[in-house]
Scaffold this motif. Sequence first.
Motif, PDB file in Angstrom:
ATOM      1  N   MET A   1       0.413  -0.950   0.104  1.00  0.00           N
ATOM      2  CA  MET A   1      -0.186  -0.463  -0.271  1.00  0.00           C
ATOM      3  C   MET A   1       0.979   1.315  -0.133  1.00  0.00           C
ATOM      4  O   MET A   1       0.963   1.842  -0.866  1.00  0.00           O
ATOM      5  N   ILE A   2       1.838   0.902   0.873  1.00  0.00           N
ATOM      6  CA  ILE A   2       2.558   2.378   0.778  1.00  0.00           C
ATOM      7  C   ILE A   2       3.623   2.609   0.058  1.00  0.00           C
ATOM      8  O   ILE A   2       3.703   3.800  -1.198  1.00  0.00           O
ATOM      9  N   LYS A   3       3.720   1.820  -0.738  1.00  0.00           N
ATOM     10  CA  LYS A   3       4.523   1.690  -2.369  1.00  0.00           C
ATOM     11  C   LYS A   3       3.432   2.549  -2.989  1.00  0.00           C
ATOM     12  O   LYS A   3       4.083   3.599  -3.692  1.00  0.00           O
ATOM     13  N   PHE A   4       2.746   1.749  -3.201  1.00  0.00           N
ATOM     14  CA  PHE A   4       1.434   2.486  -4.510  1.00  0.00           C
ATOM     15  C   PHE A   4       1.323   3.053  -4.276  1.00  0.00           C
ATOM     16  O   PHE A   4       1.116   3.903  -5.324  1.00  0.00           O
ATOM     17  N   SER A   5       0.959   3.516  -3.529  1.00  0.00           N
ATOM     18  CA  SER A   5       0.995   5.301  -2.496  1.00  0.00           C
ATOM     19  C   SER A   5       1.394   6.283  -3.237  1.00  0.00           C
ATOM     20  O   SER A   5       1.192   7.573  -4.043  1.00  0.00           O
ATOM     21  N   VAL A   6       2.711   6.119  -2.631  1.00  0.00           N
ATOM     22  CA  VAL A   6       4.047   7.191  -3.418  1.00  0.00           C
ATOM     23  C   VAL A   6       4.114   6.708  -4.468  1.00  0.00           C
ATOM     24  O   VAL A   6       4.290   8.394  -5.409  1.00  0.00           O
ATOM     25  N   ASP A   7       3.878   5.630  -5.046  1.00  0.00           N
ATOM     26  CA  ASP A   7       4.208   5.456  -6.811  1.00  0.00           C
ATOM     27  C   ASP A   7       3.104   6.456  -8.097  1.00  0.00           C
ATOM     28  O   ASP A   7       3.290   7.132  -8.847  1.00  0.00           O
ATOM     29  N   GLU A   8       2.126   6.294  -7.086  1.00  0.00           N
ATOM     30  CA  GLU A   8       0.857   7.596  -7.783  1.00  0.00           C
ATOM     31  C   GLU A   8       1.464   8.749  -7.971  1.00  0.00           C
ATOM     32  O   GLU A   8       0.925   8.940  -8.978  1.00  0.00           O
TER      33      GLU A   8
END
Length: 220
Positions: free
Chosen positions: A25-32
């Motif tokens: 979740m952290i990775k996807f939110s920052v990548d967004e």
Amino acid sequence: MRHFDLEMNDLKKKLVDMATLVQEMIKFSVDEIVKRDLNLSKEVFNRERETNLTEIIIDDTCLKLIALNQPVGTDLRFITSAMRINSDLERMGDEAVNICEIGEELLKYPDLKPLIDIPKMANAVTVMVKDSIEAFNLSDADLADTVLSKDDEVDELKRIIIKDLLEFMTNTSDQTTLIRAIDLMFIAKSLERLGDHATNIAEDVIFMVHGKDIRHLKSI
């Protein structure tokens, strides 16, 4: 192996699996934000539902283990630490959702500036989260100590980010610039909170291993 030991191992596995979800979740939110890809928000929201359900299951498991087995010593410390870690992981998921939701608003506008320090801060936080969970999984208090030592780095990166954004805000009257700067400040704050939760987990690992409560020692 005793049935109780099997249940304790299963509890540990559930927590590690939940931590994996939260790290995603952290990775996807920052990548967004960094990749300007709104499709990644779906990945975050899908995992949020699973994370919330897992939190309830883990809490229920912990309470049953205490009620039915009346554990003491190391076993009791493990279960109580697991309950606190469970709560911190769920809150990490909430912070990832916050970043994602702010990102959806932020991406309505062009980049305010090249993102350098926020990805750097996100990377530092990601390492803290990963190492705190590995420390729990391996009962490694030394690794937990390294997580605590990285918290100041994250705090300093947040300070730099806020300082830079304030300069943007004081040198413009453009409303969209102000909106983007404020959004980035909120994202930096959420990243700082993620680091705080990783620190909490590391402190719980030290308590679990050594029976030593080091929370709030800096403020005493």
